[in-house]
Structures are given as C-alpha cells and as structure tokens.
Design an enzyme around this catalytic site. Structure first.
Site, mmCIF file in Angstrom:
data_model
loop_
_atom_site.group_PDB
_atom_site.id
_atom_site.type_symbol
_atom_site.label_atom_id
_atom_site.label_comp_id
_atom_site.label_asym_id
_atom_site.label_seq_id
_atom_site.Cartn_x
_atom_site.Cartn_y
_atom_site.Cartn_z
ATOM 1 N N ASP A 188 -0.225 -0.518 -4.912
ATOM 2 C CA ASP A 188 -1.545 -0.045 -5.354
ATOM 3 C C ASP A 188 -1.528 1.385 -5.882
ATOM 4 O OD1 ASP A 188 -1.245 1.280 -2.880
ATOM 5 O OD2 ASP A 188 -3.398 1.211 -2.482
ATOM 6 N N ASN A 189 -0.500 2.142 -5.525
ATOM 7 C CA ASN A 189 -0.310 3.513 -6.038
ATOM 8 C C ASN A 189 0.969 4.062 -5.417
ATOM 9 O OD1 ASN A 189 -3.019 3.969 -3.936
ATOM 10 N ND2 ASN A 189 -1.089 4.924 -3.381
ATOM 11 N N HIS A 242 1.306 2.030 4.212
ATOM 12 C CA HIS A 242 0.313 3.074 4.460
ATOM 13 C C HIS A 242 0.394 3.509 5.915
ATOM 14 C CE1 HIS A 242 -3.576 5.073 4.518
ATOM 15 N NE2 HIS A 242 -3.799 4.777 3.247
ATOM 16 N N LYS A 274 -6.050 -5.727 3.361
ATOM 17 C CA LYS A 274 -6.986 -4.629 3.109
ATOM 18 C C LYS A 274 -7.812 -4.875 1.849
ATOM 19 C CE LYS A 274 -6.388 0.124 1.522
ATOM 20 N NZ LYS A 274 -5.474 1.282 1.630
ATOM 21 N N CYS A 287 -6.435 3.964 -3.771
ATOM 22 C CA CYS A 287 -6.643 2.590 -3.352
ATOM 23 C C CYS A 287 -7.784 1.815 -4.025
ATOM 24 C CB CYS A 287 -6.870 2.651 -1.859
ATOM 25 S SG CYS A 287 -7.111 1.067 -1.193
ATOM 26 N N SER A 328 -8.659 1.345 4.571
ATOM 27 C CA SER A 328 -7.290 1.700 4.957
ATOM 28 C C SER A 328 -7.090 1.692 6.470
ATOM 29 C CB SER A 328 -6.928 3.080 4.413
ATOM 30 O OG SER A 328 -7.044 3.080 3.012
ATOM 31 N N HIS A 351 -11.124 -2.874 0.862
ATOM 32 C CA HIS A 351 -11.493 -1.535 0.369
ATOM 33 C C HIS A 351 -12.329 -1.533 -0.912
ATOM 34 C CE1 HIS A 351 -10.140 2.925 0.934
ATOM 35 N NE2 HIS A 351 -11.446 2.742 1.038
ATOM 36 N N ARG A 361 -7.432 -1.274 -6.793
ATOM 37 C CA ARG A 361 -7.750 -2.659 -6.422
ATOM 38 C C ARG A 361 -8.884 -3.223 -7.272
ATOM 39 N NH1 ARG A 361 -5.217 -3.048 -0.776
ATOM 40 N NH2 ARG A 361 -3.900 -1.229 -1.034
ATOM 41 N N LYS A 388 0.972 9.940 -5.157
ATOM 42 C CA LYS A 388 -0.375 9.391 -4.955
ATOM 43 C C LYS A 388 -1.449 10.419 -5.285
ATOM 44 C CE LYS A 388 -3.236 7.542 -1.168
ATOM 45 N NZ LYS A 388 -3.200 6.865 0.145
ATOM 46 N N ASP A 437 0.845 -1.195 0.000
ATOM 47 C CA ASP A 437 0.000 0.000 0.000
ATOM 48 C C ASP A 437 0.886 1.252 0.000
ATOM 49 O OD1 ASP A 437 -2.152 1.701 0.331
ATOM 50 O OD2 ASP A 437 -3.091 0.449 1.858
ATOM 51 N N ASP A 438 0.634 2.155 -0.911
ATOM 52 C CA ASP A 438 1.361 3.443 -0.942
ATOM 53 C C ASP A 438 2.877 3.288 -1.056
ATOM 54 O OD1 ASP A 438 -1.114 4.586 -0.635
ATOM 55 O OD2 ASP A 438 -0.713 5.544 1.291
#
Ligand code: NAG
Ligand code: NAG
Length: 532
Positions: free
Chosen positions: A307-308, A259, A140, A87, A165, A142, A91, A338, A45-46
């Site tokens: 994811d980003n 994240h 996660k 996010c 998140s 989301h 996904r 992001k 994540d991130d």
C-alpha cells in the site's frame, strides 16, 4: 500465523459463496459464470520494494521464498507503484481506479472518523458482486468504519478484520513498535480520546477492535493470535456451507504485516523482529497460494503488492526501500519513504501469479500503479465500469498475459503529507524521468524531518541512471527541456481533466468520539466483556 487457516478460509469461502448465491443474480447460467476467473488481491502494509528477495537477488537473502516462487512461476513487476504513500488514499485508489483528487480520499481516516470513502464512489467489489462474484475481504479496511462506509456496505459479502491500522488502538499484549506502546487500561472509566496520547504517539484509549461484517467481535483484539481469531470465526461461518458447485470470487486480503506493531510467532531477538514478521507474512502468502492451487489453479489470478513504502521512523521495525533511497532528500534531512513522493514512498513489490496464463518467470518493467488493478480485474471478468466517471488506472491485461511492455505514459504521485496539500499531484513520472514541483520529507529514524520546498523550474531526475534520486538533471540541457515541457503539458491536461470532472467526490473527514468503534462504552478501552 498458522497456515491452516488460510486454506480453510479459502475453501470455506468458495463453498459459502455458493450457498449464498445459488440463485444467479443476473440470470447468467452457472456454466457461463464458471468461466470467469477468481481474483485474490494480497495487499501488504508498509512493505518496502527491497523486502521482496526477488527484487534484490544479488543480495542472496531468503526471507520471502514463497513470493520468490510465485515470481518464478508468474510475473514480477519491477516498476509498480502504490497509488499514494499512505494507507487510506492508496486503498481508496486501488478500489476505485481513481486518483484521490477524484475519489475524495487524500489522507488517512481516524479512529473517530464519522465517514469514509465517499458513497458516490463505485468500488471494485461492488461491480464484481453485481456480476455474480462472491466477494470477501480479510484484514485492514481503513476506508471508514461507520454504518454505510464499512466493507460489507461497499461491495463485500463477507468481512473479517480491523477497521484501520493495527497501531490505531491499544491491545493487552502490545507488539513490537518504536517507541513501544503501553497495554490498554484494564479498568477504570472509559474516556474516549481521539488524539494519540502525548507519550510516544501511541493510541491508548480505545482498544483495537476485530470486526466481522459490521459487528465488533473482539476488543481489544489479541495481535498475537489474530490469525487464530480469523480461523475460528471462519470455522463457525463456513463449516455449515454445503455446496455443489462454484461461483467466481474476489478475495481481498489486506494484511496487518508489515505495519507496526509487529507480532511475529516466536519472540526473536530484537534485531530480527522485522525479518521474522516478513517470513511469517511470506508463509501466509504461500498458504493462500497453495490453497488456491489446490482448488482452482488455472482460473485464479493472485496479485500481491503493497500500500506504500516503509515507515522509516520506526527504525529497526521498518522495511527496506532497496536502491530507492531518495538521496536528494535524505542528504538535506528527513526520510524519503512512506508519506513522501520519493520512490521509496510508493515503489512497491508486485508479483502476479496465474499458472497457465501469466508466462512463468517473467519480469515486466512497465510503469504500473495499484490503480490498474481495478480496470484489469474488470476487464478479465468481462465487466465494463460505469461510464459516468473518469478513471486513472489502465488495463494491464496485455502486460500480465501477453508480454506487452507499455504501461502508463504518465503517472502522478499524490502528496501524502510530506509536501503541501494532501492529494496534490506535484510529482510526475514520464518514461525514465521523474519531476518534482514540490519536495518534502517524512520523519526519519531518529526524528529528523525536512521542510517542503517548491521547485520552479521542477527538479527532474533520470531514474534509469539515478534510481536513488540523488542528482537532478541540469536545467539547461536539451534532455531537461524536453522532459520539462512534456511533463508540464500533461500535468496541465490532467489538472484540467480533474477540474472539469463532474464525478469528483468529496470525503467527509470530520471526527466525533461517538464514531470510535466501541464494544462496551462503559468499559475501559471499550473492552468487550461478554465476547472477548
Ligand atoms: C457475516 O456474514 C456472513 C455471510 O453473510 C454470515 O454467515 C455470518 O454469520 C456473519 N457474521 C456475523 C458476526 O454477523
Ligand atoms: C528465471 O529467470 C532467471 C533470469 O532470467 C534465471 O536465472 C532462472 O534460472 C529462471 N528460473 C527458472 C526456474 O527458469
């Protein structure tokens, strides 16, 4: 995080799947099904492109030794892009192989979202599950947490994780975040407020829940022992599984790392929190790898990506974009990672590992997207996706296994909040060129932002000689003219294709306080008294 849990989980998963599905759903013989490969998707994540040491070997840093090793024994994909810069859309596109304009998910779902990824969408786990795969997800989700939208209703046999998140709920011992967030209320009446509190943008009223299948098992969860929670839940479920033979599996691990809030194992000094967390993530990936190596090494593809890009406004708790600095934007104010369609927003680290199948120590600069995971895994599993809809991902099997170098001819980057309408495909990549019909910035560290700006004619950068997207090509040059024409034609074609696509879904983004996951509505922060 303890490494033991993953090992345990993975072997447990293999065993449990078998017990649950000893009878084949489709009559395929055990031997036939056995030949199908296992898949492990690990989604950080991130994470920033520059966070993977192997992407910046000249820097001689050593934060991701296990991922480096996987790259050395597998393949590093250097021009790999998350399908969106936030996010939920990212996904959704990974799990459906389609742009947000088709699958309906163009921005993030909220704590109080009543719905999620439209039920008309078909997911990767659903298709693999139908073919006899055992499918499990940790981490996660989301993509909607209510009723039919939860992971166990979208193709996963088993789920353990957080519904959105890790900063979208309070905890009793907050992790590192900027600005810091307060702990949950310990008593007092529960008032579910869906908006972030005015103090520092923290979600403070609904405790962050841990969900197993479709039930809340802890609220608020303990960020610092999240891994231990995983471990004990898995223990209870899987130790009872007794099996004689294996079933192919899909394991989708959507890490809470990197994240915020970060909660690395030993409280390091503040300047090293991100690094400590990155190392923890890497060792977790290493544990998954060795568990897989020990069980079914030659038959398991592990695909790691993000994811980003990094969440720059989190300052020292944000990752590194590497050389993809989006200078045209940052020189005008605002962040370029992001939420933006600058390279830092969507170019993510990617490593594919499959001993004996993927050539060791290989690197591919083919233009690829997270949307390609869907068609690639289905192709490797010998599954044909439903033909009643259009897909945007490409089958990357030949790139992974056979040294083919051609990826997407065109790749569109959807707006994820910084530039115009959510989901709009206003940035286009074609070869070394990238065109912007609209630019926009995210909040930078320190709070600077920039305004969206339309570009007609579009800005076009040459990423081969200007990876930091600093100076656009001059519009009168033949190179610009040719690229602009090619890109404009293709963009029209895609927009027409989407406009005439009968399989386009619409997501319901409405929210309601009653949709927030709440263990005991009478308790402050929805606290579970009997379970937690
Ligand atoms: C979750 O599902 C698994 C497999 O279906 C089952 O063994 C386990 O008991 C379930 N857990 C909960 C909390 O319902
Ligand atoms: C992997 O490739 C790089 C560059 O091509 C080379 O320097 C390195 O020695 C190789 N590593 C192994 C283990 O072969």
């Amino acid at each position: 995080m303890a490494e033991g849990f993953t090992l345990f989980l993975l072997s447990g998963m293999l065993m449990c799947g078998l017990l649950l599905h000893t009878v084949s759903r489709h009559g395929a013989s055990v031997a036939e099904r056995r030949k199908k490969p296992n898949f492990i998707i690990i989604l950080a994540d991130d994470i920033g492109w520059g966070d993977l040491d192997a992407n910046q070997h000249e820097k001689k840093i050593n934060n991701t030794p296990y991922l480096n090793l996987m790259a050395e024994r597998g393949q590093r994909l250097t021009d790999f892009h998350s399908p969106a810069s936030t996010c939920s859309p990212s996904r959704a596109a990974i799990l459906t192989g389609r742009y947000g304009l088709r699958n309906g998910v163009t921005h993030n779902f909220a704590v109080g979202s009543v719905a999620g990824l439209p039920l008309s969408e078909v997911t990767l786990p659903q298709l693999l599950q139908k073919e006899g795969y055992y499918t499990a997800m940790i981490g996660k989700w989301h993509l909607g947490h209510n009723g039919p939208y939860g992971p166990t209703n979208r193709g996963f046999d088993y789920y353990l994780g957080i519904p959105y998140s890790n900063d979208m709920g309070c905890t009793d011992t907050p992790g590192y975040n900027w600005p810091p967030c307060p702990p949950c209320d310990s008593s007092g009446p529960q008032v579910i407020r869906l908006k972030r509190s005015v103090h520092g943008g923290c979600y403070s009223k609904v405790g962050l829940p841990l969900i197993e299948n479709s039930s809340i098992v802890q609220q608020p969860l303990d960020l610092w022992t999240l891994t231990e929670q995983y471990k004990s839940c898995c223990n209870q479920d899987y130790t009872q599984c007794k099996v004689q033979y294996r079933q192919p599996y899909l394991l989708y691990i959507a890490l809470a790392h990197m994240h915020v809030p970060l909660a690395p194992p030993l409280p390091p000094d503040d300047g090293k929190v991100y690094t400590a967390s990155l190392r923890e993530m890497d060792s977790l990936v290493g544990a998954v790898k060795s568990a897989s190596d020990d069980t079914d090494k030659d038959n398991t593809l592990i695909w790691f990506t993000g994811d980003n890009g990094p969440w720059e406004q989190k300052c020292q708790y944000a990752g590194s974009v590497g050389p993809f600095m989006g200078k045209w934007q940052t020189s005008r104010g605002g962040g370029s990672a992001k939420r933006t369609t600058w390279e830092g927003g969507h170019r993510v680290p990617a490593v594919a590992y499959w001993p004996g199948r993927i050539p060791a120590n290989s690197t591919s600069s083919a233009l690829l997207s997270g949307m390609d995971i869907f068609p690639t895994l289905l192709s490797l599993a010998g599954v044909t996706p439903p033909s009643d809809r259009r897909y945007d991902g490409i089958d990357a099997t030949d790139i992974l296994l056979h040294g083919e170098q051609t990826g997407h001819e065109f790749l569109f980057h959807p707006n994820s909040g910084a530039a115009g309408r959510f989901g709009d495909l206003q940035s286009v990549r074609s070869g070394k060129h990238k065109a912007f019909y609209i630019t926009g910035a995210a909040e930078a560290c320190g709070g600077a932002t920039g305004r969206p700006q339309l570009h007609d004619p579009p800005l076009i950068f040459d990423l081969e000689c200007d990876e930091s997207e600093e100076t656009p090509l001059k519009t009168e040059t033949p190179e610009y003219q040719a690229a602009a024409q090619r890109i404009a034609r293709r963009r029209e074609k895609l927009l027409w294709d989407i406009a005439t696509d009968k399989s386009v879904s619409a997501a319901d983004y409405s929210t309601d306080a009653s949709a927030a996951p709440c263990c005991e509505p009478g308790q402050a922060a929805c606290r579970c008294h009997t379970l937690g």
